[in-house]
Design a protein around this motif. Structure first.
Motif, PDB file in Angstrom:
ATOM      1  N   SER A  53      32.425  29.099 -43.641  1.00  0.00           N
ATOM      2  CA  SER A  53      33.437  28.159 -44.123  1.00  0.00           C
ATOM      3  C   SER A  53      32.762  26.822 -44.422  1.00  0.00           C
ATOM      4  O   SER A  53      31.583  26.626 -44.105  1.00  0.00           O
ATOM      5  CB  SER A  53      34.562  27.981 -43.106  1.00  0.00           C
ATOM      6  OG  SER A  53      34.069  27.474 -41.890  1.00  0.00           O
ATOM      7  N   GLN A  54      33.526  25.933 -45.058  1.00  0.00           N
ATOM      8  CA  GLN A  54      32.974  24.655 -45.483  1.00  0.00           C
ATOM      9  C   GLN A  54      33.958  23.526 -45.250  1.00  0.00           C
ATOM     10  O   GLN A  54      35.168  23.749 -45.226  1.00  0.00           O
ATOM     11  CB  GLN A  54      32.663  24.696 -46.990  1.00  0.00           C
ATOM     12  CG  GLN A  54      31.618  25.670 -47.402  1.00  0.00           C
ATOM     13  CD  GLN A  54      31.583  25.796 -48.923  1.00  0.00           C
ATOM     14  OE1 GLN A  54      32.346  26.543 -49.512  1.00  0.00           O
ATOM     15  NE2 GLN A  54      30.673  25.082 -49.532  1.00  0.00           N
ATOM     16  N   ASP A  55      33.395  22.326 -45.133  1.00  0.00           N
ATOM     17  CA  ASP A  55      34.193  21.107 -45.178  1.00  0.00           C
ATOM     18  C   ASP A  55      33.590  20.257 -46.286  1.00  0.00           C
ATOM     19  O   ASP A  55      32.557  19.601 -46.084  1.00  0.00           O
ATOM     20  CB  ASP A  55      34.153  20.387 -43.831  1.00  0.00           C
ATOM     21  CG  ASP A  55      35.048  19.151 -43.803  1.00  0.00           C
ATOM     22  OD1 ASP A  55      35.321  18.576 -44.882  1.00  0.00           O
ATOM     23  OD2 ASP A  55      35.463  18.757 -42.709  1.00  0.00           O
ATOM     24  N   ASN A  56      34.197  20.300 -47.456  1.00  0.00           N
ATOM     25  CA  ASN A  56      33.637  19.612 -48.616  1.00  0.00           C
ATOM     26  C   ASN A  56      33.639  18.086 -48.451  1.00  0.00           C
ATOM     27  O   ASN A  56      32.801  17.397 -49.031  1.00  0.00           O
ATOM     28  CB  ASN A  56      34.389  19.998 -49.873  1.00  0.00           C
ATOM     29  CG  ASN A  56      34.180  21.449 -50.236  1.00  0.00           C
ATOM     30  OD1 ASN A  56      33.157  22.047 -49.919  1.00  0.00           O
ATOM     31  ND2 ASN A  56      35.163  22.048 -50.884  1.00  0.00           N
ATOM     32  N   ALA A  57      34.561  17.585 -47.672  1.00  0.00           N
ATOM     33  CA  ALA A  57      34.615  16.139 -47.467  1.00  0.00           C
ATOM     34  C   ALA A  57      33.448  15.647 -46.617  1.00  0.00           C
ATOM     35  O   ALA A  57      33.016  14.497 -46.751  1.00  0.00           O
ATOM     36  CB  ALA A  57      35.938  15.752 -46.818  1.00  0.00           C
ATOM     37  N   GLU A  58      32.951  16.528 -45.752  1.00  0.00           N
ATOM     38  CA  GLU A  58      31.871  16.150 -44.836  1.00  0.00           C
ATOM     39  C   GLU A  58      30.534  16.736 -45.234  1.00  0.00           C
ATOM     40  O   GLU A  58      29.539  16.503 -44.553  1.00  0.00           O
ATOM     41  CB  GLU A  58      32.225  16.600 -43.414  1.00  0.00           C
ATOM     42  CG  GLU A  58      33.490  15.974 -42.860  1.00  0.00           C
ATOM     43  CD  GLU A  58      33.339  14.486 -42.641  1.00  0.00           C
ATOM     44  OE1 GLU A  58      32.202  14.006 -42.412  1.00  0.00           O
ATOM     45  OE2 GLU A  58      34.361  13.779 -42.724  1.00  0.00           O
ATOM     46  N   ASN A  59      30.484  17.512 -46.331  1.00  0.00           N
ATOM     47  CA  ASN A  59      29.246  18.195 -46.754  1.00  0.00           C
ATOM     48  C   ASN A  59      28.707  19.086 -45.641  1.00  0.00           C
ATOM     49  O   ASN A  59      27.504  19.088 -45.348  1.00  0.00           O
ATOM     50  CB  ASN A  59      28.175  17.177 -47.172  1.00  0.00           C
ATOM     51  CG  ASN A  59      28.616  16.313 -48.318  1.00  0.00           C
ATOM     52  OD1 ASN A  59      29.446  16.719 -49.141  1.00  0.00           O
ATOM     53  ND2 ASN A  59      28.072  15.115 -48.395  1.00  0.00           N
ATOM     54  N   GLU A  60      29.592  19.829 -45.012  1.00  0.00           N
ATOM     55  CA  GLU A  60      29.190  20.672 -43.895  1.00  0.00           C
ATOM     56  C   GLU A  60      29.515  22.135 -44.177  1.00  0.00           C
ATOM     57  O   GLU A  60      30.522  22.470 -44.777  1.00  0.00           O
ATOM     58  CB  GLU A  60      29.878  20.211 -42.605  1.00  0.00           C
ATOM     59  CG  GLU A  60      29.406  18.851 -42.131  1.00  0.00           C
ATOM     60  CD  GLU A  60      29.981  18.446 -40.795  1.00  0.00           C
ATOM     61  OE1 GLU A  60      29.559  17.391 -40.283  1.00  0.00           O
ATOM     62  OE2 GLU A  60      30.839  19.175 -40.269  1.00  0.00           O
ATOM     63  N   LEU A  61      28.646  22.974 -43.681  1.00  0.00           N
ATOM     64  CA  LEU A  61      28.774  24.430 -43.789  1.00  0.00           C
ATOM     65  C   LEU A  61      28.792  24.986 -42.378  1.00  0.00           C
ATOM     66  O   LEU A  61      28.038  24.512 -41.522  1.00  0.00           O
ATOM     67  CB  LEU A  61      27.585  24.997 -44.567  1.00  0.00           C
ATOM     68  CG  LEU A  61      27.581  26.483 -44.858  1.00  0.00           C
ATOM     69  CD1 LEU A  61      28.579  26.813 -45.953  1.00  0.00           C
ATOM     70  CD2 LEU A  61      26.175  26.920 -45.290  1.00  0.00           C
ATOM     71  N   TYR A  62      29.639  25.989 -42.140  1.00  0.00           N
ATOM     72  CA  TYR A  62      29.775  26.552 -40.812  1.00  0.00           C
ATOM     73  C   TYR A  62      29.584  28.068 -40.845  1.00  0.00           C
ATOM     74  O   TYR A  62      29.799  28.718 -41.878  1.00  0.00           O
ATOM     75  CB  TYR A  62      31.169  26.252 -40.239  1.00  0.00           C
ATOM     76  CG  TYR A  62      31.573  24.811 -40.334  1.00  0.00           C
ATOM     77  CD1 TYR A  62      32.513  24.390 -41.267  1.00  0.00           C
ATOM     78  CD2 TYR A  62      31.012  23.855 -39.494  1.00  0.00           C
ATOM     79  CE1 TYR A  62      32.886  23.062 -41.373  1.00  0.00           C
ATOM     80  CE2 TYR A  62      31.376  22.520 -39.597  1.00  0.00           C
ATOM     81  CZ  TYR A  62      32.313  22.131 -40.539  1.00  0.00           C
ATOM     82  OH  TYR A  62      32.667  20.811 -40.632  1.00  0.00           O
TER      83      TYR A  62
END
Length: 122
Positions: free
Chosen positions: A71-80
């Motif tokens: 999954s991703q958080d596009n606002a934080e530039n993070e990938l999980y």
């Protein structure tokens, strides 16, 4: 500057769960297809999961389907990478990577993090 930084690895009993996080520089996150790879001692690096985009669906290696979720958080530039029902065969160094193709082939990936170790014991 292109930067990928993984965290969240550790030692867990078989059947347990871990969640890996990759914090990416904005340049890398916006430019590349983002994926998780792993490499166990004495084995080749293998693709685990790649994030979906507007054009491509999320994809997983057969060995982790139904157990791992990317999954991703596009606002934080993070990938999980949420890893459930872990098995001893999942023991490996896990890497976040950015690629120029939407694939799980290591040769298509041009930027790599330092990795985070996952160890699953019985």
């Amino acid at each position: 500057q292109v930067q990928l930084l993984e965290s969240g690895g550790g030692s867990v009993q078989a059947g347990g769960s871990l969640r890996l996080t990759c914090v990416a520089s904005e340049f890398a996150y916006r430019r590349y297809y983002m994926a998780w790879f792993r490499q166990a001692p004495g084995k080749e690096r293998e693709g685990v999961a790649i994030a979906g985009t507007n054009m491509y669906s999320t994809a997983y290696a057969d060995s982790v389907k139904g157990r791992f979720t990317i999954s991703q958080d596009n606002a934080e530039n993070e990938l999980y990478l949420q890893m459930n029902n872990l098995k001893q065969d999942d023991t490996a160094m896990y890497y976040c990577a950015g690629g120029v193709q939407h694939s799980l082939r290591p040769e298509d990936f041009v930027v790599w993090g330092q990795g985070t170790q996952v160890t699953v014991y019985s």
